[in-house]
Every structure is written in C-alpha cells, then in structure tokens.
Design an enzyme around this catalytic site. Structure first.
Site, PDB file in Angstrom:
ATOM      1  N   LYS A 133       0.843  -1.195   0.000  1.00 10.05           N
ATOM      2  CA  LYS A 133       0.000   0.000   0.000  1.00 10.05           C
ATOM      3  C   LYS A 133       0.879   1.246   0.000  1.00 10.05           C
ATOM      4  CE  LYS A 133      -0.355   0.209   5.052  1.00 10.05           C
ATOM      5  NZ  LYS A 133      -1.253   0.310   6.215  1.00 10.05           N
ATOM      6  N   ARG A 182     -10.446   0.427  15.144  1.00 16.35           N
ATOM      7  CA  ARG A 182     -10.602   1.111  13.856  1.00 16.35           C
ATOM      8  C   ARG A 182     -11.635   0.321  13.046  1.00 16.35           C
ATOM      9  NH1 ARG A 182      -4.417   2.070  11.933  1.00 16.35           N
ATOM     10  NH2 ARG A 182      -4.903   0.005  11.131  1.00 16.35           N
ATOM     11  N   TYR A 239      15.152  29.781   8.130  1.00 15.09           N
ATOM     12  CA  TYR A 239      14.010  30.525   8.646  1.00 15.09           C
ATOM     13  C   TYR A 239      13.949  30.508  10.166  1.00 15.09           C
ATOM     14  CZ  TYR A 239      12.237  30.459   3.852  1.00 15.09           C
ATOM     15  OH  TYR A 239      12.088  30.628   2.491  1.00 15.09           O
ATOM     16  N   MET A 287      11.395  24.144   2.430  1.00 20.66           N
ATOM     17  CA  MET A 287      10.645  23.377   1.448  1.00 20.66           C
ATOM     18  C   MET A 287      11.553  22.592   0.511  1.00 20.66           C
ATOM     19  SD  MET A 287       7.807  24.654  -1.343  1.00 20.66           S
ATOM     20  CE  MET A 287       6.649  25.222  -0.094  1.00 20.66           C
TER      21      MET A 287
END
Length: 408
Positions: free
Chosen positions: A45, A142, A275, A322
């Site tokens: 998956k 779940r 940053y 990023m």
C-alpha cells in the site's frame, strides 16, 4: 548481467531514492523461512511505502511472497493493470469505492460490516462471486466488526455465500501494540481472534486463510502466524522494535535517499541559518547546502537529522525548508578550493555504514514508517537489481517491472 551504454544509462538525478530490490528479496526470503508454514502477504500500500508498488510487488512475489496487500481498491487495480495477477487483498473502503471493478478484477476485499451489501450488489450485477475476508475488531478500535455483532455478520455473509454471490476466503484482524512485546493487549487480541475464528467455523465458514500478524508479530509472536502474516515494514528492511536494528533482525534496509551538495560557503561567527534564525554559527565555519526539503518528504521538524558526506556525518542545523537544508561543516578554508564539497554525494539514510531511517525518525519525533512513506514524487526512484536499474521520473514510481541494465 546486463550492460548499459552511455545512451541507455539513466540521467543523473538531482534527488534520488535508490531502491535495492536484492535487499528486498533477501527480506522476503528471510521472513518466508521465519514464518513457514504460514504464508507471507507483502503489503505494498501507499506505493509500497514510497518504494514503488509495481517493482516491489514483482520482487516480493519472486522471492516467495504468496499474497499482496493494499489499503485501497484503486491500488489493487493499478497492480492488475500492470499485469500482476497474484492474490491481492484491499481492506479500506468508502461508499465511493469501486466494488464492481474490484470483483471483476478478482481482488479480495476485507469487510467490516456495512460494505457487505455493497459488495454483494456488485457481485449480483456482474454475476461473479466476490472473494471476501471478514474482519473482526479484536481491540484496535478502527475497522473490523464489533465482537457483539460478529455472529450476525458471519451469518449474513454465509447466507450470501449460499446464494453464490461471494466466497468467504479469510478471517482477519490487526494488532494494536505488537511492536511493544511486553504489552498484555496482544495476548488478549489473540484470544479474541481465536474465539472469532471458532464462531465463524462453527457457523460453517470454510476459510482459506486466517491472518492477524503484522511485521512485529511475524518477528516475535509465532503463536500469531496462523495461515498467513502481513508484512509491511519488514519488507522494506526496517525494524519495528525500538533498540533493535534491522541487522539484528536479519533484515536489510531497501531505500537509500541521497542528493549532492548544492553550495558551500564560508561564513563568520554569528551567522544565522534558515528561517527563524534558530541556529547561529559559534565561530567562523563553512556551511553546505543540501537540496532536499519538506517538498521532497523530509520532515520540516527534522533539525539534527544526519547527513553523510565523504565519510563524515553532519547534523542538519536550522530549520528544514521546502527545498533545502543546511549542514555546518565546522571547518574553514575549503570553500572554492579543491576540498570544496559542491557536487559531492550527500546521503540522508541508507543501509550499513550510513545514517538510518530511525535516526531521522528520532530527529523529527516520528516513526520510521512515516519517514520512508512520505518521500515525495519529486524524488526520482532508481531500482538496483543485480545489475539492473530503472529510474522513474517526476511522480511516484509506476507499477511496472524494472528493465534490464546496470546502474551507472
């Protein structure tokens, strides 16, 4: 062994996840031996946890896996479109899931309750019996049928089986804390699972497979193996247990994430980095720029994560951006000289002798599952396979086999 000439060789990749299919096959063979006579379902998956579902599925089946497992029907259909005809189980559905396509594609469906009638409607329309695995919630909370509704759920499924609309192939569940072997909840879940199986068998279910074990249970709980184990993390050569390395478990990491140094410059003491300026240099030093960031799947909060360059491991300093991150080389006099690191290989994680996925998980407060799965489609995949290679372009690796050839 195949050979690739210069025209055939894959182009250089600025950001690269190298997927070692030989290591993957090793892991599968090791797990097959460990859990025999139970079978192994290779869980592919989420694009095989970021490794590429098609190449991984093929390699796992070649190495002895008997089944494939995915979350969504769409993932199973992609495997079928790639010509992979092995048994595939999909277990997470919504009201919009393409059940008819799944039934037509001979895809096994994990059911928890409400989906049963939707699957039966598709089977009735197609006049093809659906293959289903009934899931009991043994404690994870779940998916899965609540225990008090289990007998009724089994009865409904058997009634449809009598009509020729489905075949109950399996009974399954999922562990909550098997990665913490000292926890008593695993024993309780096993007891509930055995009870659910007995109820189903007494009602007339003639199953092919019972399965509850995930990677940690496959490695540590032979009493949970039943007919099949579902292996995800172990397939990719990572350990589910804190304090135990893959090597201690007989596993080999499959993915290596790497790039090359994009810039190298000397800065004075007190130079802020990235940053927020959460890091400043303590003394004159050299900073190197690594062109990987959170758009590539590296966690923004992973400051301190290790980067290997020329045999030395440097921690990331300042915030990860990023597209890039910075390492402090803690030396001067190399920028713009023959010792400059621009163009040198920078490896975030890999196998023996390299930083590990677990170190990046620790740096970001996450788990190794997430680190590999989140590597984005902007990072090209290259498959190494005893002299073969395939490189995928932008976007996740397509579900197809790796071509012959050798990696440059």
């Amino acid at each position: 062994m195949g050979h690739v000439n210069d025209l055939q060789a894959p182009p250089a990749a600025e950001r690269l996840a190298v997927i070692d299919l030989d290591a993957l096959r090793h892991n599968v063979r090791h797990l097959v031996r460990l859990v025999s006579p139970a079978r192994v379902m290779a869980v592919v998956k989420a694009d095989a946890y970021g490794h590429g579902a098609g190449p991984v599925a093929r390699a796992a089946l070649e190495a002895g896996a008997s089944w494939l497992g995915v979350a969504h029907i769409s993932e199973a259909l992609a495997l079928r479109s790639a010509g992979i005809n092995a048994p595939v189980l999909a277990w997470l559905h919504t009201v919009d899931s393409p059940f008819a396509e799944a039934v037509a594609g001979n895809i096994d469906l994990g059911l928890s309750g409400w989906e049963l009638e939707s699957v039966v409607a598709a089977a009735r329309e197609l006049q093809i019996p659906a293959r289903v695995h009934l899931k009991i919630d043994t404690g994870l909370g779940r998916n899965g049928c609540p225990p008090d509704l289990w007998e009724s759920f089994v009865g409904r499924a058997l009634a449809y089986q009598e009509e020729g609309l489905l075949r109950v192939v399996g009974i399954f569940s999922h562990f909550s804390v098997a990665d913490e072997p000292e926890r008593p909840e695993t024993d309780l879940q096993l007891e509930r699972f055995r009870t659910a199986v007995a109820v189903a068998e007494d009602a007339g279910v003639d199953h092919e497979v019972r399965h509850i074990a995930n990677t940690p249970a496959a490695l540590s709980r032979p009493d949970s193996h039943f007919d099949m184990v579902r292996v995800g993390l172990g397939l990719y050569g990572l350990s589910p247990f804190p304090g135990q390395s893959p090597e201690q478990l007989g596993l080999q990491p499959v993915m290596t994430l790497k790039t090359t140094i994009a810039n190298c410059k000397e800065v004075p003491a007190g130079q802020g980095v990235s940053y927020g300026l959460r890091y400043s240099t303590a003394e004159p030093t050299t900073l190197a720029l690594v062109p990987l960031g959170y758009a590539d799947g590296v966690p923004r909060v992973g400051t301190g994560g290790p980067v290997w360059v020329d045999g030395t491991v440097y921690p990331v300093v300042g915030r990860i951006a990023m597209d890039q991150m910075v390492i402090d080389l803690e030396t001067t006099g190399i920028a713009g000289t023959g010792k400059d690191l621009v163009g040198r290989e920078a490896i975030l994680f890999g196998g023996a002798g390299l930083p590990s996925v677990d170190e990046w998980a620790d740096a970001s407060g996450s788990i190794n599952y997430e680190i590999i799965t989140r590597i984005s489609g902007r990072v090209q995949r290259r498959y190494t396979d005893a002299g073969s290679s395939q490189e995928a372009g932008q976007g996740p690796a397509e579900p197809e086999a790796a071509p012959e050839g050798s990696e440059a």
